[in-house]
Design a protein around this motif. Structure first.
Motif, short mmCIF file in Angstrom:
data_model
loop_
_atom_site.label_atom_id
_atom_site.label_comp_id
_atom_site.label_asym_id
_atom_site.label_seq_id
_atom_site.Cartn_x
_atom_site.Cartn_y
_atom_site.Cartn_z
N ASP A 165 0.66 -1.27 -0.14
CA ASP A 165 0.03 0.01 0.11
C ASP A 165 0.68 1.23 0.05
N TYR A 166 2.13 1.10 0.09
CA TYR A 166 3.06 2.15 0.24
C TYR A 166 4.22 2.19 -0.57
N PHE A 167 4.74 3.44 -0.88
CA PHE A 167 6.15 3.34 -1.54
C PHE A 167 6.89 4.51 -0.86
N TYR A 168 8.30 4.42 -1.16
CA TYR A 168 9.14 5.42 -0.42
C TYR A 168 9.49 6.39 -1.71
N VAL A 169 9.73 7.59 -1.29
CA VAL A 169 10.38 8.74 -2.10
C VAL A 169 11.54 9.35 -1.19
N ILE A 170 12.47 9.48 -1.84
CA ILE A 170 13.81 10.19 -0.96
C ILE A 170 13.94 11.60 -1.28
N GLN A 171 13.81 12.70 -0.82
CA GLN A 171 13.87 14.17 -0.96
C GLN A 171 15.37 14.53 -0.59
N THR A 172 16.03 14.70 -1.59
CA THR A 172 17.56 14.94 -1.14
C THR A 172 17.85 16.54 -0.91
N HIS A 229 12.45 24.72 -5.13
CA HIS A 229 12.69 23.48 -5.88
C HIS A 229 13.32 22.11 -5.07
N ARG A 230 12.51 21.08 -5.09
CA ARG A 230 12.61 20.14 -4.41
C ARG A 230 13.32 18.93 -5.28
N VAL A 231 14.42 18.35 -4.79
CA VAL A 231 15.03 17.42 -5.61
C VAL A 231 14.76 16.08 -5.09
N LYS A 232 14.02 15.09 -5.79
CA LYS A 232 13.47 13.86 -5.35
C LYS A 232 14.01 12.62 -6.29
N LEU A 290 27.77 11.01 -0.54
CA LEU A 290 27.83 12.26 -1.29
C LEU A 290 27.63 13.28 -0.33
N ASN A 291 27.57 13.30 0.97
CA ASN A 291 27.47 14.16 2.19
C ASN A 291 26.24 14.73 1.97
N ILE A 292 24.98 14.04 1.57
CA ILE A 292 23.61 14.49 1.43
C ILE A 292 22.90 14.12 2.56
N GLN A 293 22.07 14.77 3.27
CA GLN A 293 21.29 14.44 4.27
C GLN A 293 20.02 14.19 3.78
N PRO A 294 19.53 12.76 3.29
CA PRO A 294 18.32 12.62 2.57
C PRO A 294 17.08 12.45 3.64
N LEU A 295 15.94 12.87 3.12
CA LEU A 295 14.69 12.84 3.82
C LEU A 295 13.77 11.79 3.14
N VAL A 296 13.29 10.56 3.81
CA VAL A 296 12.61 9.52 3.10
C VAL A 296 11.23 9.66 3.57
N LYS A 297 10.42 9.92 2.37
CA LYS A 297 8.90 9.98 2.79
C LYS A 297 8.19 8.86 2.20
#
Length: 111
Positions: free
Chosen positions: A31-38, A75-78, A98-105
């Motif tokens: 029922d769910y999937f995940y998207v990462i906002q970088t 401008h959101r990068v996902k 890459l020293n990016i702190q991702p946000l998982v949605k």
């Protein structure tokens, strides 16, 4: 002298059925999937730069432009969607390298 070896083959023990020990299929995993906002940037060029950086690690990203309540454009990068936890974790590892702190949605699929 022990009679254990004579008594054991003649006896049987039936274990009671306990509901807690029975395997239960995880419900709702489809029922769910995940998207990462970088990242989220005011400047589109910064978002494009991060998108290109992510592409070098083999991740396809897109840019979503949104306007907040105050009228500011972001401008959101996902990257994603991910339905498999191992692929999600692999992508997170690449982003952290890459020293990016991702946000998982976690996003609910449309019915």
């Amino acid at each position: 002298r022990f009679n254990f070896y004579d008594i054991l083959p003649e006896s049987t023990v039936t274990a009671p059925k306990v509901e807690e020990y029975r395997f239960k299929q995880k419900s709702g995993s489809e029922d769910y999937f995940y998207v990462i906002q970088t990242g989220s940037f005011k400047n589109r060029a910064d978002a494009e730069r991060q998108k290109a950086t992510i592409a070098f690690k083999g991740l396809k990203a897109n840019i979503e432009t949104v306007t907040n309540d105050k009228g500011t454009v972001w401008h959101r990068v996902k990257t994603g969607p991910f339905t498999n936890r191992s692929k999600l974790n692999s992508a997170l590892d690449k982003l952290v390298s890459l020293n990016i702190q991702p946000l998982v949605k976690k996003v609910k699929k449309d019915s």
